[in-house]
Design a protein around this motif. Structure first.
Motif, PDB file in Angstrom:
ATOM      1  N   UNK A  67     -11.843  -0.248 -16.998  1.00  0.00           N
ATOM      2  CA  UNK A  67     -11.151  -1.334 -16.469  1.00  0.00           C
ATOM      3  C   UNK A  67     -10.205  -0.933 -15.390  1.00  0.00           C
ATOM      4  N   UNK A  68      -9.759   0.199 -15.282  1.00  0.00           N
ATOM      5  CA  UNK A  68      -9.093   0.840 -13.936  1.00  0.00           C
ATOM      6  C   UNK A  68      -9.922   0.568 -12.701  1.00  0.00           C
ATOM      7  N   UNK A  69     -11.445   0.851 -12.894  1.00  0.00           N
ATOM      8  CA  UNK A  69     -12.391   0.668 -11.918  1.00  0.00           C
ATOM      9  C   UNK A  69     -12.624  -0.721 -11.689  1.00  0.00           C
ATOM     10  N   UNK A  70     -12.860  -1.473 -12.665  1.00  0.00           N
ATOM     11  CA  UNK A  70     -13.298  -2.899 -12.518  1.00  0.00           C
ATOM     12  C   UNK A  70     -12.109  -3.766 -11.610  1.00  0.00           C
ATOM     13  N   UNK A  71     -10.912  -3.493 -12.266  1.00  0.00           N
ATOM     14  CA  UNK A  71      -9.906  -4.179 -11.447  1.00  0.00           C
ATOM     15  C   UNK A  71      -9.187  -3.495 -10.353  1.00  0.00           C
ATOM     16  N   UNK A  72      -9.736  -2.233 -10.070  1.00  0.00           N
ATOM     17  CA  UNK A  72      -9.224  -1.370  -8.898  1.00  0.00           C
ATOM     18  C   UNK A  72      -7.735  -1.470  -8.890  1.00  0.00           C
ATOM     19  N   UNK A  73      -7.177  -0.766 -10.060  1.00  0.00           N
ATOM     20  CA  UNK A  73      -6.073  -0.663 -10.326  1.00  0.00           C
ATOM     21  C   UNK A  73      -5.212   0.272  -9.343  1.00  0.00           C
ATOM     22  N   UNK A  74      -4.155  -0.313  -9.093  1.00  0.00           N
ATOM     23  CA  UNK A  74      -3.510   0.489  -7.981  1.00  0.00           C
ATOM     24  C   UNK A  74      -3.244   1.911  -8.162  1.00  0.00           C
ATOM     25  N   UNK A  75      -2.766   2.185  -9.346  1.00  0.00           N
ATOM     26  CA  UNK A  75      -2.267   3.446  -9.791  1.00  0.00           C
ATOM     27  C   UNK A  75      -3.543   4.366 -10.281  1.00  0.00           C
ATOM     28  N   UNK A  76      -4.354   3.824 -11.090  1.00  0.00           N
ATOM     29  CA  UNK A  76      -5.368   4.491 -11.808  1.00  0.00           C
ATOM     30  C   UNK A  76      -6.749   4.319 -11.280  1.00  0.00           C
ATOM     31  N   UNK A  77      -7.154   3.732 -10.316  1.00  0.00           N
ATOM     32  CA  UNK A  77      -8.479   3.585  -9.616  1.00  0.00           C
ATOM     33  C   UNK A  77      -9.004   4.942  -9.232  1.00  0.00           C
ATOM     34  N   UNK A  78      -8.242   5.526  -8.506  1.00  0.00           N
ATOM     35  CA  UNK A  78      -8.875   6.695  -7.871  1.00  0.00           C
ATOM     36  C   UNK A  78      -9.063   7.513  -8.713  1.00  0.00           C
ATOM     37  N   UNK A  79      -8.279   8.138  -9.956  1.00  0.00           N
ATOM     38  CA  UNK A  79      -8.522   8.985 -10.941  1.00  0.00           C
ATOM     39  C   UNK A  79      -9.435   8.615 -11.704  1.00  0.00           C
ATOM     40  N   UNK A  80      -9.507   7.231 -12.124  1.00  0.00           N
ATOM     41  CA  UNK A  80     -10.531   6.797 -13.092  1.00  0.00           C
ATOM     42  C   UNK A  80     -11.863   6.699 -12.353  1.00  0.00           C
ATOM     43  N   UNK A  81     -12.114   6.204 -11.202  1.00  0.00           N
ATOM     44  CA  UNK A  81     -13.375   6.419 -10.607  1.00  0.00           C
ATOM     45  C   UNK A  81     -14.047   7.868 -10.215  1.00  0.00           C
ATOM     46  N   UNK A  82     -13.159   8.579  -9.757  1.00  0.00           N
ATOM     47  CA  UNK A  82     -13.377  10.072  -9.696  1.00  0.00           C
ATOM     48  C   UNK A  82     -13.862  10.851 -10.736  1.00  0.00           C
TER      49      UNK A  82
END
Length: 134
Positions: free
Chosen positions: A11-26
């Motif tokens: 969900x971090x990736x799908x929502x492009x979460x401001x805090x967690x997107x980078x960590x989760x997608x990486x």
């Protein structure tokens, strides 16, 4: 190695979460190269709330990237036992939380668990290999 991927990471990736997107997608990209990423029906259900129809959800969770696994009966039993311990320790919820099923599935199937929410997993599944930001 198979890695069960918790819904919060996806969900971090799908929502492009401001805090967690980078960590989760990486981390998803890193492990997808040489591991099997796994989801189960509970994780699928948690993610589904972001989609209007199953076709869009299926497109977002391609089978080539996420392998589907059913929840083993042994994991359901373990989830119930952990939930009982949770209740005895003062937990207020009346039915087993999804985290108990997810943690039990990873434990029984001897998969690592990729998640950001580690506290409950560490408490109830102390031997579970966690992949987390911590």
């Amino acid at each position: 190695m198979e890695i069960l991927v918790d819904s919060n990471v996806i969900l971090d990736v799908f929502t492009k979460d401001k805090k967690w997107f980078k960590w989760s997608s990486t981390i998803l990209s890193r492990y997808a190269d040489d591991h099997i990423l796994v989801i189960n029906p509970i994780i699928y259900a948690e993610i589904s709330v972001r989609f209007d129809n199953i076709e869009d959800l299926e497109d977002a969770l391609p089978h080539e990237f996420f392998s589907r696994r059913q929840l083993p009966w042994e994991a359901a039993f373990l989830a119930g036992r952990c939930f009982l311990r949770y209740r005895k320790m003062g937990g207020k919820k009346r039915s087993p939380l999804p985290d108990f099923y997810i943690g039990a599935h990873a434990a029984v199937a001897q998969m690592a668990l990729l998640t950001r929410g580690v506290s409950r997993y560490r408490t109830y599944f102390p031997k579970l290999k966690l992949i987390s930001p911590e």
